[in-house]
Design a protein around this motif. Structure first.
Motif, PDB file in Angstrom:
ATOM      1  N   GLY A  74       0.845  -1.208   0.000  1.00  0.00           N
ATOM      2  CA  GLY A  74       0.000   0.000   0.000  1.00  0.00           C
ATOM      3  C   GLY A  74       0.875   1.250   0.000  1.00  0.00           C
ATOM      4  O   GLY A  74       1.888   1.313   0.697  1.00  0.00           O
ATOM      5  N   VAL A 101      -1.110 -12.420   3.746  1.00  0.00           N
ATOM      6  CA  VAL A 101      -2.453 -11.831   3.833  1.00  0.00           C
ATOM      7  C   VAL A 101      -3.502 -12.879   3.465  1.00  0.00           C
ATOM      8  O   VAL A 101      -4.517 -13.037   4.149  1.00  0.00           O
ATOM      9  CB  VAL A 101      -2.579 -10.591   2.918  1.00  0.00           C
ATOM     10  CG1 VAL A 101      -3.993 -10.006   3.029  1.00  0.00           C
ATOM     11  CG2 VAL A 101      -1.548  -9.533   3.272  1.00  0.00           C
ATOM     12  N   GLY A 148     -11.993  -6.228  -4.775  1.00  0.00           N
ATOM     13  CA  GLY A 148     -10.603  -6.013  -5.186  1.00  0.00           C
ATOM     14  C   GLY A 148     -10.013  -7.346  -5.586  1.00  0.00           C
ATOM     15  O   GLY A 148      -9.944  -8.279  -4.775  1.00  0.00           O
ATOM     16  N   GLY A 153      -6.071 -10.516  -3.776  1.00  0.00           N
ATOM     17  CA  GLY A 153      -7.399 -11.083  -4.010  1.00  0.00           C
ATOM     18  C   GLY A 153      -7.301 -12.387  -4.796  1.00  0.00           C
ATOM     19  O   GLY A 153      -7.943 -13.393  -4.451  1.00  0.00           O
ATOM     20  N   MET A 173     -11.640  -2.769 -12.402  1.00  0.00           N
ATOM     21  CA  MET A 173     -10.608  -2.850 -13.446  1.00  0.00           C
ATOM     22  C   MET A 173     -10.889  -3.997 -14.423  1.00  0.00           C
ATOM     23  O   MET A 173     -10.414  -3.994 -15.552  1.00  0.00           O
ATOM     24  CB  MET A 173      -9.241  -3.061 -12.810  1.00  0.00           C
ATOM     25  CG  MET A 173      -8.094  -2.754 -13.756  1.00  0.00           C
ATOM     26  SD  MET A 173      -6.574  -2.598 -12.836  1.00  0.00           S
ATOM     27  CE  MET A 173      -6.063  -4.311 -12.790  1.00  0.00           C
ATOM     28  N   VAL A 259      -6.709  -3.496   9.970  1.00  0.00           N
ATOM     29  CA  VAL A 259      -6.282  -2.134   9.621  1.00  0.00           C
ATOM     30  C   VAL A 259      -7.369  -1.147  10.058  1.00  0.00           C
ATOM     31  O   VAL A 259      -8.553  -1.457   9.982  1.00  0.00           O
ATOM     32  CB  VAL A 259      -6.026  -2.029   8.100  1.00  0.00           C
ATOM     33  CG1 VAL A 259      -4.745  -2.722   7.713  1.00  0.00           C
ATOM     34  CG2 VAL A 259      -7.187  -2.623   7.305  1.00  0.00           C
TER      35      VAL A 259
HETATM   36  P1  NAD Z   1      -3.299  -4.752  -6.142  1.00  0.00           P
HETATM   37  O1  NAD Z   1      -2.971  -3.377  -6.631  1.00  0.00           O
HETATM   38  O2  NAD Z   1      -2.659  -5.936  -6.787  1.00  0.00           O
HETATM   39  O3  NAD Z   1      -4.884  -4.960  -6.229  1.00  0.00           O
HETATM   40  C1  NAD Z   1      -5.806  -3.992  -5.821  1.00  0.00           C
HETATM   41  C2  NAD Z   1      -7.033  -4.172  -6.700  1.00  0.00           C
HETATM   42  O4  NAD Z   1      -8.066  -3.318  -6.187  1.00  0.00           O
HETATM   43  C3  NAD Z   1      -6.808  -3.768  -8.168  1.00  0.00           C
HETATM   44  O5  NAD Z   1      -7.085  -4.849  -9.033  1.00  0.00           O
HETATM   45  C4  NAD Z   1      -7.779  -2.611  -8.376  1.00  0.00           C
HETATM   46  O6  NAD Z   1      -8.369  -2.589  -9.677  1.00  0.00           O
HETATM   47  C5  NAD Z   1      -8.816  -2.905  -7.314  1.00  0.00           C
HETATM   48  N1  NAD Z   1      -9.651  -1.754  -6.998  1.00  0.00           N
HETATM   49  C6  NAD Z   1      -9.322  -0.443  -7.004  1.00  0.00           C
HETATM   50  N2  NAD Z   1     -10.393   0.296  -6.663  1.00  0.00           N
HETATM   51  C7  NAD Z   1     -11.416  -0.571  -6.435  1.00  0.00           C
HETATM   52  C8  NAD Z   1     -12.770  -0.412  -6.054  1.00  0.00           C
HETATM   53  N3  NAD Z   1     -13.303   0.806  -5.852  1.00  0.00           N
HETATM   54  N4  NAD Z   1     -13.527  -1.522  -5.886  1.00  0.00           N
HETATM   55  C9  NAD Z   1     -13.010  -2.756  -6.097  1.00  0.00           C
HETATM   56  N5  NAD Z   1     -11.731  -2.969  -6.488  1.00  0.00           N
HETATM   57  C10 NAD Z   1     -10.943  -1.873  -6.639  1.00  0.00           C
HETATM   58  O7  NAD Z   1      -3.012  -4.719  -4.570  1.00  0.00           O
HETATM   59  P2  NAD Z   1      -2.798  -5.985  -3.614  1.00  0.00           P
HETATM   60  O8  NAD Z   1      -1.357  -6.341  -3.592  1.00  0.00           O
HETATM   61  O9  NAD Z   1      -3.804  -7.018  -3.917  1.00  0.00           O
HETATM   62  O10 NAD Z   1      -3.134  -5.309  -2.196  1.00  0.00           O
HETATM   63  C11 NAD Z   1      -4.442  -4.838  -1.874  1.00  0.00           C
HETATM   64  C12 NAD Z   1      -4.353  -3.933  -0.652  1.00  0.00           C
HETATM   65  O11 NAD Z   1      -4.028  -4.729   0.489  1.00  0.00           O
HETATM   66  C13 NAD Z   1      -3.209  -2.929  -0.733  1.00  0.00           C
HETATM   67  O12 NAD Z   1      -3.623  -1.745  -1.358  1.00  0.00           O
HETATM   68  C14 NAD Z   1      -2.835  -2.689   0.712  1.00  0.00           C
HETATM   69  O13 NAD Z   1      -3.486  -1.508   1.157  1.00  0.00           O
HETATM   70  C15 NAD Z   1      -3.387  -3.894   1.441  1.00  0.00           C
HETATM   71  N6  NAD Z   1      -2.353  -4.695   2.128  1.00  0.00           N
HETATM   72  C16 NAD Z   1      -2.421  -4.835   3.476  1.00  0.00           C
HETATM   73  C17 NAD Z   1      -1.499  -5.619   4.155  1.00  0.00           C
HETATM   74  C18 NAD Z   1      -1.608  -5.839   5.647  1.00  0.00           C
HETATM   75  O14 NAD Z   1      -0.626  -6.218   6.290  1.00  0.00           O
HETATM   76  N7  NAD Z   1      -2.762  -5.630   6.238  1.00  0.00           N
HETATM   77  C19 NAD Z   1      -0.473  -6.248   3.444  1.00  0.00           C
HETATM   78  C20 NAD Z   1      -0.433  -6.097   2.069  1.00  0.00           C
HETATM   79  C21 NAD Z   1      -1.382  -5.322   1.411  1.00  0.00           C
END
Ligand code: NAD
Length: 312
Positions: A74, A101, A148, A153, A173, A259
């Motif tokens: 993030g 995760v 997402g 995901g 997306m 979070v």
């Molecule tokens: P990623 O960028 O691969 O995937 C995020 C997806 O969200 C994208 O495909 C995007 O199109 C989609 N998206 C954007 N806006 C959206 C909406 N309004 N509705 C639905 N989908 C939407 O990111 P990732 O690696 O899968 O990570 C996802 C999130 O997890 C990160 O942004 C981060 O904030 C969080 N994260 C948290 C931890 C933790 O320790 N808690 C660890 C890693 C990541």
């Protein structure tokens, strides 16, 4: 070239950087903002997790900064636009903590479906609450709704499918004809349908204007009373007061929240005494293994970037 690391990083990866660069590893520097800013005048690379605010003040204090390595994915703690305007590269550890995760989602979903896991004390005390705890549910056969469908995901979907879970997802997306649906065997849904039918709703979106407060009282009211909500994405996406109310009113089956709007949580958080709730301190993506992977990736990518700059 000088590197400052402001939050915890795996020792072996820090040693890799120390061998090649002037590396200052101060994992508590994030909590000493004035000291942090004072360290940055000669700095070429900064390595952070999610707590260091890479904002206008920090960038102004770091006139030589060339690259920011993010020990995670993030980027909401980093002013990415301001970095781009200054030509500062921002490098996340894409994919390196996804498995941690995804396993958190499966683990907390199973724990919430089967509350017996959290009632050891009664069993130890000889109360033998067998009748009360015979209402646990199985994960297999349930519907998991992913909001997402990026890296985390999609990995979560694979783990869940291996356990017999039906997976549906919403991600603007990917339109209904995107190849990802056939490739993963996940059904593309609209968000309202997902909220209505999923037994488990798990959030995997970035914190942006469109996702802020996405799971508010109205969205929670669309979910089944037995459903479980899991948020490992970012605080600010779930309305914490509305979630607490839904849990107290038994309008939701349970929640696992990693979070928060404010981290650490404030003493008066509405989540404090809500039932069927697992709270964790932003550790879904942090395991021994993921820390090693994330740190190694960032050491390599930041090191390579600095070498490339050196050779220009
Ligand atoms: P990623 O960028 O691969 O995937 C995020 C997806 O969200 C994208 O495909 C995007 O199109 C989609 N998206 C954007 N806006 C959206 C909406 N309004 N509705 C639905 N989908 C939407 O990111 P990732 O690696 O899968 O990570 C996802 C999130 O997890 C990160 O942004 C981060 O904030 C969080 N994260 C948290 C931890 C933790 O320790 N808690 C660890 C890693 C990541």
């Amino acid at each position: 070239m000088k590197i400052v690391i402001t939050e915890f990083m795996d020792d072996a990866a820090v040693d890799v950087l120390r061998a090649a660069f002037d590396t200052c590893y101060l994992p508590t520097l994030v909590d000493q903002r004035a000291d942090l800013l004072a360290q940055l005048e000669q700095v070429d690379a900064l390595i952070v997790r999610n707590r260091t605010k890479v904002d206008a003040a920090l960038l102004a204090a770091a006139p030589n900064l060339k690259v920011v390595g993010r020990l995670g994915v993030g980027l909401d703690n980093i002013d990415v636009a301001a970095c781009a305007a200054r030509g500062i590269e921002v490098i996340p550890a894409t994919g390196a903590n996804a498995r941690a995760v995804a396993e958190y989602v499966i683990g907390t979903a199973m724990a919430l479906l089967r509350p017996a896991y959290t009632r050891s004390a009664e069993t130890a005390a000889g109360k033998w609450p067998r009748a009360a705890l015979s209402n646990g549910r199985e994960l297999s056969g349930k519907t998991l709704g992913l909001i997402g469908f990026g890296g985390i995901g999609q990995l979560t979907a694979r783990l869940a499918q291996a356990l017999g879970v039906h997976v549906i997802a919403y991600d603007p997306m990917f339109g209904p004809k995107a190849p990802v649906w056939a490739a993963t065997g996940v059904a593309c849904t609209r968000i309202d349908d997902l909220l209505r039918v999923a037994d488990i709703v798990s959030l995997h979106v970035p914190l942006v204007d469109q996702t802020r407060n996405l799971i508010n009282a109205t969205a929670l009211a669309k979910m089944k009373k037995t459903s479980i909500l899991i948020n490992t994405s970012r605080g600010g996406i779930v309305d914490e007061s509305a979630l607490a109310q839904a849990l107290h009113a038994s309008n939701l089956g349970g929640a696992a929240i990693d979070v928060f709007m404010q981290e650490p949580l404030a003493a008066d958080t509405p989540l404090a005494d809500a039932p069927n709730l697992i709270l964790t301190p932003h550790i879904a993506g942090v395991t021994e293994e993921s820390n090693t992977r994330v740190s190694a990736v960032i050491a390599t990518l930041v090191g390579n970037y600095l070498r490339q700059k050196q050779s220009l």
